[in-house]
Design a protein around this motif. Structure first.
Motif, short mmCIF file in Angstrom:
data_model
loop_
_atom_site.label_atom_id
_atom_site.label_comp_id
_atom_site.label_asym_id
_atom_site.label_seq_id
_atom_site.Cartn_x
_atom_site.Cartn_y
_atom_site.Cartn_z
N SER A 13 27.12 36.35 87.93
CA SER A 13 25.81 35.72 87.72
C SER A 13 25.24 35.86 86.31
CB SER A 13 24.77 36.21 88.73
OG SER A 13 24.75 35.41 89.88
N THR A 46 21.88 38.46 92.23
CA THR A 46 22.45 37.28 91.60
C THR A 46 21.34 36.45 90.97
OG1 THR A 46 22.30 35.71 93.46
CG2 THR A 46 24.18 37.24 93.44
N ARG A 48 20.50 33.62 91.70
CA ARG A 48 19.75 32.81 92.67
C ARG A 48 18.33 33.34 92.82
NH1 ARG A 48 24.72 33.86 95.14
NH2 ARG A 48 26.11 32.07 95.36
N PRO A 51 16.81 34.51 87.98
CA PRO A 51 17.37 33.57 86.99
C PRO A 51 17.53 34.15 85.60
CG PRO A 51 15.68 32.50 88.34
CD PRO A 51 15.63 33.97 88.67
N LEU A 222 21.95 27.92 92.97
CA LEU A 222 22.20 28.39 91.61
C LEU A 222 22.41 27.22 90.66
CD1 LEU A 222 22.62 30.79 89.71
CD2 LEU A 222 25.02 30.83 90.39
#
Length: 273
Positions: A13, A46, A48, A51, A222
């Motif tokens: 990520s 992550t 998601r 950001p 994502l």
């Protein structure tokens, strides 16, 4: 077809790096997705839900990873080969090894929340799920579902056209072309093939390395995050849902499993089966 680009994302990520060659290992590209950010309870963090992770870049080194912020500050972290094992919520994996406190502090300060950096010492401990095309003995790095994610330039060009058509129908100005980076592929292919021809592949050869088709890749939220501005929008899911929706999900790209090892290089010929 030819291999158009190769991308490594050492930390799950975080932003990655483009390379002109990579070594294919049974669990994916060497150095790809071997590190993960953990929440205090062991849950996986992550982009998601955070950001800002996309604003940090991870680049592989010899036995290390270098983390870089957009202001140019960086930290090199050695692979914690003797680091303490810690429980993780990563699917089909019980533990990862923790890096040192300096890495945790550096990342926590930049993300504004407490995190720890973990490293997968041996990808053979994590199998590819049979739900995602895995067979007995197929190992996996820290990717969600498969060792390699492959996308094609013709498919992206078609998607871009659909996005523009949709905007014009709504009376909106045509948006900037969607970058392939939204999909975080391992490799991108280009050549005189039809858009989404990859859906029907059973196998692929890149250079001298063979791969088995595992499954099509369903896309998540994502892809809605602009990796430059870190803001979210409606594309590409809105357009994929209109043109590429099946079984309640939207699809772009395919996952492959290596059948052997070797080096792949940008410009390598690609043959699909």
């Amino acid at each position: 077809m030819r291999l158009a680009s190769v991308h490594l994302y050492p930390v799950k990520s975080l932003g990655g790096v483009d390379v002109d060659r990579a070594v294919v290992e049974p669990w994916g590209l060497r150095h790809d997705r071997r590190w993960v950010l953990l929440q205090p309870d062991g849950g996986t963090l992550t982009a998601r839900t955070a950001p800002a992770m996309l604003g940090l870049t991870a680049a592989p080194g010899a036995g290390s990873v270098t983390l870089t912020d957009r202001d140019g500050t960086s930290l090199t972290v050695a692979e914690p080969v003797d680091g303490p094992p810690v429980a993780t919520a990563v699917s089909r994996l019980d533990t990862v090894r923790l890096a040192g406190d300096e890495a945790h502090d550096w990342l926590s300060a930049r993300l504004g929340l407490p995190v720890r950096l973990g490293w997968l010492d041996d990808p053979r401990r994590r199998p590819v799920s049979t739900d995602h095309g895995g067979r007995a003995g197929d190992p996996l790095n820290l990717s969600d579902a498969g060792p390699l994610l492959v996308t094609t330039a013709p498919s992206l060009r078609r998607l871009r056209d659909w996005i523009v058509e949709g905007a014009l129908e709504r009376g909106e100005p045509a948006p900037e072309p969607l970058p392939m980076a939204r999909f975080r592929p391992s490799v991108v292919l280009d050549g005189p093939v039809a858009p989404f021809v990859e859906d029907g592949w059973t196998g692929l050869r890149i250079g001298a390395v063979d791969f088995r088709f595992a499954e099509r890749c369903d896309r998540c939220q994502l892809t809605l995050i602009d990796p430059v501005t870190l803001t979210s929008g409606k594309e590409p899911i809105r357009t994929l849902a209109r043109h590429r929706r099946q079984d309640g999900r939207t699809w772009f790209g395919v996952r492959l499993i290596p059948l052997g090892g070797g080096e792949i290089r940008v410009g390598d010929p690609v043959t699909a089966g």
